[in-house]
Design an enzyme around this catalytic site. Structure first.
Site, PDB file in Angstrom:
ATOM      1  N   ARG A  46       0.836  -1.210   0.000  1.00  0.00           N
ATOM      2  CA  ARG A  46       0.000   0.000   0.000  1.00  0.00           C
ATOM      3  C   ARG A  46       0.871   1.261   0.000  1.00  0.00           C
ATOM      4  O   ARG A  46       0.548   2.260  -0.616  1.00  0.00           O
ATOM      5  CB  ARG A  46      -0.942   0.006   1.214  1.00  0.00           C
ATOM      6  CG  ARG A  46      -1.693   1.336   1.346  1.00  0.00           C
ATOM      7  CD  ARG A  46      -2.911   1.340   2.261  1.00  0.00           C
ATOM      8  NE  ARG A  46      -2.946   0.348   3.291  1.00  0.00           N
ATOM      9  CZ  ARG A  46      -2.241   0.399   4.443  1.00  0.00           C
ATOM     10  NH1 ARG A  46      -1.477   1.435   4.710  1.00  0.00           N
ATOM     11  NH2 ARG A  46      -2.328  -0.573   5.314  1.00  0.00           N
ATOM     12  N   TYR A  98     -18.324  17.122 -13.167  1.00  0.00           N
ATOM     13  CA  TYR A  98     -18.697  15.711 -13.309  1.00  0.00           C
ATOM     14  C   TYR A  98     -19.703  15.359 -12.210  1.00  0.00           C
ATOM     15  O   TYR A  98     -19.507  15.718 -11.052  1.00  0.00           O
ATOM     16  CB  TYR A  98     -17.426  14.871 -13.186  1.00  0.00           C
ATOM     17  CG  TYR A  98     -17.658  13.393 -13.184  1.00  0.00           C
ATOM     18  CD1 TYR A  98     -18.012  12.734 -14.356  1.00  0.00           C
ATOM     19  CD2 TYR A  98     -17.524  12.656 -12.019  1.00  0.00           C
ATOM     20  CE1 TYR A  98     -18.226  11.374 -14.352  1.00  0.00           C
ATOM     21  CE2 TYR A  98     -17.735  11.283 -12.007  1.00  0.00           C
ATOM     22  CZ  TYR A  98     -18.089  10.653 -13.178  1.00  0.00           C
ATOM     23  OH  TYR A  98     -18.304   9.307 -13.169  1.00  0.00           O
ATOM     24  N   ASP A 170      -9.386  20.013 -12.694  1.00  0.00           N
ATOM     25  CA  ASP A 170      -9.649  18.681 -13.222  1.00  0.00           C
ATOM     26  C   ASP A 170      -9.398  18.738 -14.727  1.00  0.00           C
ATOM     27  O   ASP A 170     -10.117  19.401 -15.471  1.00  0.00           O
ATOM     28  CB  ASP A 170     -11.109  18.283 -12.911  1.00  0.00           C
ATOM     29  CG  ASP A 170     -11.451  16.866 -13.368  1.00  0.00           C
ATOM     30  OD1 ASP A 170     -10.810  16.364 -14.317  1.00  0.00           O
ATOM     31  OD2 ASP A 170     -12.376  16.267 -12.794  1.00  0.00           O
ATOM     32  N   LYS A 195     -10.251   7.827 -18.093  1.00  0.00           N
ATOM     33  CA  LYS A 195     -10.669   8.413 -19.368  1.00  0.00           C
ATOM     34  C   LYS A 195      -9.479   8.434 -20.342  1.00  0.00           C
ATOM     35  O   LYS A 195      -8.952   7.390 -20.652  1.00  0.00           O
ATOM     36  CB  LYS A 195     -11.270   9.790 -19.111  1.00  0.00           C
ATOM     37  CG  LYS A 195     -12.251   9.828 -17.922  1.00  0.00           C
ATOM     38  CD  LYS A 195     -13.486   8.951 -18.118  1.00  0.00           C
ATOM     39  CE  LYS A 195     -14.292   8.742 -16.835  1.00  0.00           C
ATOM     40  NZ  LYS A 195     -14.656   9.941 -16.107  1.00  0.00           N
TER      41      LYS A 195
END
Ligand code: PLP
Length: 377
Positions: A46, A98, A170, A195
Site C-alpha cells: 500500500r 462531473y 480537473d 478516461k
C-alpha cells in the site's frame, strides 16, 4: 523532451536485473527485509510499489509537474484532495462538474462540515464574490462536462494566489496532451485516468500532479493513510496506455472536429457544444490555453424523444457512461452521468432531456459520420 518521447520513456528504465524493456508488474504485497530496520525502500504494497511509482513519474512528466500520486479512481483522487482542508473550511467549485464530483461534495463531504459554493467559472467575478474568510480551495473543471464551457486557468490561478487559496483543475477532458494547468499557474491538476490517460476503457484510476512539496507530502500521506491505491496491474495497463497518448489525442481531436463541422449545418441539431468551433462562445479562450479541443461534443436535439431514438439507433457509437476511450461512446447526461444533479439545476446548466454527449473515438471518421447520419434518419 517532447511530449511523445516523455509519454513513452518518462518514469521507466530497463529492468536492472534482466534488462526487460517494459516495467514489470510488481504483484507483491510485501518485501523481504535484509535485517531489522533495513530494506530497499519498499516495506508494504500500500505504501510503495515500483509499477505505481513508474506511472506516477510518467504522468507527472506529462503534466510538467514534480510529483504524481496515483489513486484507485478519479473520485478517490478528488476525495484525497479534500484532505487538504479541515471541518469548517469552504471550497468554491465549478457549478458544472462531473456528476460524481457533485455527489461526493454535496451528498457526502458536506456531512463532515465542509462547505461548498457552486459558481459559474466562465465568469471569474463569481469566484471572487464567492470567497469567504474560511475559503481554502477553488476547484475547477475545464472544459466542463457536458456543456464544454471554459474557465480561464491563468486568471483563476492569479485570483487564488492573491488570496492564498489552493487552485485545483480537473484536466480529465483535455489530458496533458492538450492542456497543462500547472504551467498556467494552478497548484494541483487532477485526472480521472479512467478516461483519456488510460484510454482503453479497461481501468478505473485517478491521478494527482503538483509542484508543491507541502501538497505532495500531505497527499502522499493520505494515499497511504486512507489507502485508495490502484493495483499494480492497473498501474501497468495505464503506463502502457500513456505511451500512445499523443497519437490517440491527435486522432480524437481530428475526428471530433470533423464531426462537429458535420453537425454544424444539420437542421436536426438545435445546439452544438464544441470549443473547437469558431462560433463557440469560449473559442478564443480555448485557443489560448489549450493546444487542441479534444474528443468531447455535446448536441441538443431539441426533443427528448428524438434523443432517445438517436441513442437507440447508433451502431458504432455505444450507449454507455464514461468517455475518453479509443471506441466512440454516446450518453444521455440527464439520466446517466448527471442523474445525481437535481433537475432544476440541470436545466439551468443546459443539461436538458434532449442533450446527447458524444465521446468521439479514433475509428475511421467516415464510419462514425455515416453511423450518426443513419441513426438520425
Ligand atoms: C470520470 C470523471 C471523474 C471521476 O473519475 P472516476 O475515475 O470515474 O472515479 C472526475 N472528473 C471527470 C471530469 C470525469 O470525467
Amino acid at each position: 523532451m517532447g511530449f511523445a518521447t516523455d509519454a513513452i520513456h518518462a518514469g521507466q528504465h530497463p529492468d536492472l536485473e534482466t534488462g526487460a524493456v517494459i516495467t514489470p508488474i510488481h504483484m507483491t504485497t510485501t518485501y523481504a527485509q535484509e535485517e531489522l530496520g533495513k530494506n530497499k525502500g519498499y516495506a508494504y504494497g500500500r505504501t510503495s510499489n515500483l509499477t505505481r511509482q513508474s506511472l506516477e513519474a510518467n504522468v507527472a512528466a506529462l503534466e510538467k509537474g514534480k510529483y504524481g500520486i496515483a489513486f484507485s479512481s478519479g473520485i478517490a483522487a478528488i476525495n484525497a484532495l479534500m484532505s487538504l482542508v479541515k471541518a469548517g473550511d469552504h471550497i468554491v467549485v465549478s457549478d458544472n462538474v462531473y456528476g460524481g464530483v457533485y455527489r461526493l461534495f454535496e451528498n457526502f463531504l458536506s456531512d463532515y462540515s465542509l462547505e461548498f459554493s457552486w459558481v459559474n467559472m466562465n465568469n471569474l467575478q463569481n469566484v471572487v464574490d464567492a470567497v469567504k474568510p474560511n475559503t481554502k480551495i477553488v476547484y475547477a473543471e475545464t472544459p466542463t462536462n457536458p456543456m464544454l464551457t471554459i474557465t480561464d486557468i491563468s486568471e483563476l490561478a492569479k485570483i487564488c494566489k492573491e488570496r492564498n487559496l489552493i487552485s485545483i483543475v480537473d484536466n480529465t477532458f483535455m489530458s496533458p496532451y492538450f492542456q497543462n494547468p500547472l504551467l498556467l499557474g494552478a497548484d494541483i491538476v487532477v485526472h480521472s485516468s479512467t478516461k483519456y490517460l488510460n484510454g482503453h476503457s479497461d481501468v478505473i484510476g485517478g491521478m494527482v500532479v503538483t509542484n508543491s512539496d507541502t501538497i505532495h507530502k500531505r497527499i502522499r500521506f493520505v494515499q497511504n493513510a486512507a489507502g485508495a491505491i490502484p493495483s499494480p496491474f492497473d498501474c501497468w495497463l495505464t503506463l502502457r496506455a500513456t505511451k500512445t497518448l499523443a497519437v490517440r489525442m491527435k486522432q480524437h481531436n481530428e475526428n471530433a472536429i470533423k464531426i462537429a463541422e458535420y453537425f454544424r449545418d444539420k437542421e436536426y441539431i438545435q445546439k452544438i457544444y464544441y470549443p473547437g468551433l469558431s462560433d463557440h462562445p469560449d473559442h478564443e479562450l480555448a485557443k489560448k490555453q489549450m493546444s487542441g479541443f479534444g474528443g468531447m461534443i455535446s448536441v441538443d436535439l431539441g426533443d427528448a424523444e428524438k434523443a432517445k431514438n438517436f441513442l437507440k439507433n447508433v451502431k458504432i457509437f455505444t450507449l454507455a457512461e464514461s468517455l475518453g476511450g479509443v471506441e466512440s461512446l454516446v450518453c444521455h447526461p440527464a439520466t446517466m452521468t448527471h442523474a445525481s444533479v437535481p433537475k432544476v439545476e440541470r436545466e439551468r446548466l443546459g443539461i436538458t432531456d434532449s442533450l446527447v454527449r458524444l465521446s468521439v473515438g479514433i475509428e475511421d471518421v467516415e464510419d462514425l459520420i455515416l453511423d450518426i447520419e443513419n441513426a438520425m434518419k
